[in-house]
Design a protein around this motif. Sequence first.
Motif: not given
Length: 810
Positions: A515-524, A593-608
């Motif tokens: 994935f990439t982050v919307e609005g950030r410069p394109a990565l190599p 195609t076109p790319p899927l753009i998704t919004e982050i609505v929350g951050v949860v704890g880590d799970e294995k």
Amino acid sequence: METLVQDIRYGWRMLIKSPGFAAVAVITLALGIGANTAIVSMIGAALFHALPYRSAAGLVHLWETRPQHEFTQMEASYPNLAEWRASNHVFSGLAGYTGKNFSLTGHGTPQRLFAGRVTANFFDLLGVSPVLGRSFRAGEDDPSAARVVLLTYGLWQAQFGGDAGVIGQALTLDGEAYAVVGVLPREFQFAKRGSAQLWVPLNPNPDEISRRTRHWENVIGRLRPDVTIEQAQAEMTRLAQRLAAEYPDANTGGGIRVVPLQEEIVGPVQPVLLALLGAVGLVLLIACVNVANLLLARAQGRQKEIAVRLALGATRWRLLRQVLTESVILALLGGGLGLMGARWGVEFIISCVPAQLLAQAPYLRASSLNLAVLGFTAAISLVTGIVFGIVPALRASALNLQTALTEGTRATGAGAEHRLRNVLVVGEIALSLVLLTSAGLLMKSLVRLLQVDPGFQAENLLTVEISAPPARYSDQQRNQNLVRQLVDGVQNLPGVRGAALIDITPIRGGNTLSFTVEGRPALPPGQHPEANTRDVSSGYFHVMEIPLLRGRFFNDQDRADAPPRLLINKTLADKTFPGEDAVGKRLVFSFMTPPLITEIVGVVGDEKLGSLDQKTTSVVYSPSLQSNDTNLTLVVRSNLDPQNLTTAIRTEVARLDPDVVVNSAVTVKKIIADSPSVFVRRFPALLIGAFAGLAVLLSAIGIYGVLSYLVAQRTREIGVRMALGARPVQILHMLLNQGLGLAAIGIVVGLLAAVGAVHLLTDLLFGVNPNDPWVFATVAVLIAVVVLAACLVPARRATKIDPMVALRYE
């Protein structure tokens, strides 16, 4: 030859005259030889037997690699495999395979079956021919080809009763008709897809065919006859560099790893088997030392007999040969008894392997007492007989004739035989300490691994795999209704605290997306971050007890007609948004195609998501109401024993739709216990622990024998001491000091040996220093306590000696 027969007859008669001695010696050797035979048969099946395919030495497995990425090794993409096939000069063929769950309907109760999906040349490349019908033909793996299926022998017998008329019949898999074209041999099993019950052509969809960044296809290859593995690796490395130049967006920084198929399949268990081999080798050595001690004591009692034979003209060589013959007879008897025990041992060990892991290691089923193993047992028995018999035989044949005839069987406690027996006991204690230390480290490593926080509460948590017919639930609205009804129905069952759905069972790996982050410069090219993906229902985090750190959980408004939304775990948030609030940010997935753009609505704890011993990876969670999965897993939190809910859940699912297949129901605790990372530590820890216990027991018997012998030899001396006023407690201290002195020397020698030996276990340890001082100290104290207990009985017996009787002792 005649004298050999005489020696055997005489040796046999002498052993019959001492049945107690013979029984102890034979059983001791049987334990050591039997354990070695069992483990060697498994090692032979795993490491030395060729895989059951034509010219198996030429088979390899290929991986795509990304050394700089979070996920360093992955399957190949379909377009890359096409390039490999077209451009290499080192393989006579390359074949792809993956797996898929199918719902089988129309043959009684609906079933969920796991299938291997393979390219049409897969079985030809392996050199495997069906026992009935034919294999796949060229072109049958194309997307538009008619659907065909190969049955495994087991499924053919179970589902069709071995009916030869099955060829041409249709199976309904996921609502589609597949024509049966063949039945695979009874013994066929491909370890990498070990649980597959049927095999179908790959038939990739358009996205799988076209997307070079979709890594989903495992690859095996057959080397050309004149090509080495090193040459193949060199060519594939050059090919990877070329593909990186031609397709930088997908292949920059990538490589190709070529691994012998035998190593790919057997590699994970090799450290375990070698550790067990070392352990049983030490057990056999301890058994030999123990029997040598018994023989030395027996030889002391036979001094007068041997002296008479020397006086009558027997040569020392003849006496040496006679005593060695008796030793070899003991060893062969022990080997025969050990062989019978080894057969049971192999069956027992294999029965301890979880079914899921055994399916990935089918070579273990080939562990058997074949001619090679029988030859090994015979050889090791013969060598063992010579090893433990040579020193007693040399001592017996070197007897001083004049001394023996004048002194009879009496000897001093400081004689050469006694010193030699002390040395042997010290060796036993040292070897036992090495084994016990190894077992202690492995057990502590297992405990540390099980203490790893998986990120969720595993108690009272049940997983139930289900499959809905894809044809019936391809409509997303109907699929959403099924998801809601399943969750609501199960959640309302008595004893259920909560229920949710996920697309992949917890602790069983998963897929990744870049994935990439919307609005950030394109990565190599080649530097896009990746994350594991999960589709979950809105109550998943509540059921799993995974905390919400920021934002919100999913809810019933996150439907297919709502904007795409995501939850991410803490690891991804820390890596991708350090010092920022990730909520509200948008991730871009370019696999569509076109790319899927998704919004982050929350951050949860880590799970294995996978092994407990692996670092936590980045994860993105999508709402299951926005996906269209038909293979799902129910996770159910219960107030009761979760296994008691299985019948009720099956009934509820059947009420909703009888064609929805309920497959396995297993607790998360069991999934963790049977996972490879836990098993490869628990299995050797328990076995080596058992071997160590046996070794300590043999050592205790050895030091008990030495002290008993010492008391018998010093009876007159002890009587004199007591007649002169020595108190029983002083006699007790004198003998205990002698026994504990041997133990102290053995412990010091064992600790020094263990420091070097335990480093061989490094690959199996987790969170434990190989030189852990607490483990070493605990084992040393335990050995000292066992030795003290072994010393107390003969030492207390010595305190009860009657001085008047002792002074008349001869």
